[in-house]
Design a protein around this motif. Structure first.
Motif, PDB file in Angstrom:
ATOM      1  N   PHE A   1      30.225  39.118  69.549  1.00 17.21           N
ATOM      2  CA  PHE A   1      29.052  40.011  70.288  1.00 17.21           C
ATOM      3  C   PHE A   1      27.882  40.454  69.918  1.00 17.21           C
ATOM      4  CE2 PHE A   1      30.362  40.635  65.665  1.00 17.21           C
ATOM      5  CZ  PHE A   1      29.579  40.923  64.627  1.00 17.21           C
ATOM      6  N   GLY A   2      27.295  40.451  70.524  1.00 17.62           N
ATOM      7  CA  GLY A   2      25.535  40.326  70.046  1.00 17.62           C
ATOM      8  C   GLY A   2      25.035  41.428  69.747  1.00 17.62           C
ATOM      9  N   LEU A   3      25.702  42.369  68.697  1.00 19.79           N
ATOM     10  CA  LEU A   3      25.125  43.169  68.510  1.00 19.79           C
ATOM     11  C   LEU A   3      26.504  43.818  67.093  1.00 19.79           C
ATOM     12  CD1 LEU A   3      22.146  45.516  69.981  1.00 19.79           C
ATOM     13  CD2 LEU A   3      22.029  44.045  67.603  1.00 19.79           C
ATOM     14  N   CYS A   4      26.250  43.753  66.189  1.00 18.37           N
ATOM     15  CA  CYS A   4      26.909  44.824  65.375  1.00 18.37           C
ATOM     16  C   CYS A   4      26.216  46.092  64.611  1.00 18.37           C
ATOM     17  CB  CYS A   4      27.067  43.992  64.254  1.00 18.37           C
ATOM     18  SG  CYS A   4      28.014  45.041  62.606  1.00 18.37           S
ATOM     19  N   VAL A   5      26.577  46.901  65.058  1.00 18.90           N
ATOM     20  CA  VAL A   5      26.681  48.839  64.597  1.00 18.90           C
ATOM     21  C   VAL A   5      26.882  49.328  64.016  1.00 18.90           C
ATOM     22  CG1 VAL A   5      25.373  50.908  66.236  1.00 18.90           C
ATOM     23  CG2 VAL A   5      25.327  48.626  67.381  1.00 18.90           C
TER      24      VAL A   5
END
Length: 223
Positions: free
Chosen positions: A142-146
């Protein structure tokens, strides 16, 4: 507690055949944290996490509408994701692009929905170790963890949570504002970041070195 005990982090998810539409691009993962004995037998479950990996890149490649991936599965997932991703440009929103200098592994998103360590096992940094283990195994996916820091004791769907009887809800902070502040600061200390304009969620970008995450050791088992 016997000295030979150790911690095992066990991941599970399922996939389906057939026309499952947007669910094809949403991977729901359950992480079960178990205390094990020296022979590899399970002593007891001591916590869990629930997170999702949204495979936005796959949806783009398949010409599947990103909006349906973000909006069609659950209210929890769609609440902030429609602001985080620019549907027209098929990339992260401009403010996020600027914050991270347009550097991402991809446009996929990991959403951490829930993390819980049972009361007698708190204080050993197991929550932080679980987050780092998730990043270790899934970080290139993934590119971002939110995440949205939300104290579980104030969750309106509390009665539907896993292992609610073991979570020690009655012993958790009863002041709602203070509980939110404590949880937010916990994740900030762990290495998550706040971006102006996104007040309710925190971010982690695995492409960058993160000193706070780096200091969390997976080589040290507290038991």
């Amino acid at each position: 507690m016997p000295e030979k005990n150790y911690i095992s982090l066990d991941y599970s998810f399922k996939s389906e055949l057939g026309d499952i539409q947007e669910r094809r691009y949403i991977q729901e993962v359950l992480l079960t944290i178990n205390l094990m004995d020296e022979n590899g037998g399970k002593v007891e479950k001591i916590g869990h996490a629930v997170f999702f990996v949204l495979h936005i890149d796959h949806a783009i490649d398949d010409n599947y509408p990103i909006f349906q991936v973000l909006d069609g599965y659950s209210e929890y997932l769609s609440r902030h994701l429609l602001e985080i991703i620019d549907l027209d440009m098929e990339e992260f929103a401009e403010d996020i692009q600027e914050y991270y200098q347009s550097s991402f592994y991809n446009t996929n998103v990991c959403v951490i929905q829930e993390l819980s360590i049972f009361p007698k096992f708190r204080g050993y940094d197991l929550g932080a170790k679980a987050i780092k283990d998730i990043i270790f195994h899934f970080g290139k996916s993934f590119g971002l963890c939110v995440l949205q820091p939300h104290p579980i004791q104030f969750d309106p769907a509390l009665e539907m949570k896993l292992d609610i009887e073991k979570m020690g809800i009655v012993d958790l902070e009863k002041d709602e504002a203070l509980a939110f502040e404590k949880l937010r600061n916990y994740y900030l200390r762990m290495g998550f970041e706040a971006i102006e304009g996104f007040e309710e969620v925190l971010f982690f970008n695995p492409i960058f070195q993160n000193d706070a995450i780096d200091q969390i050791s997976l080589d040290e088992d507290p038991f």
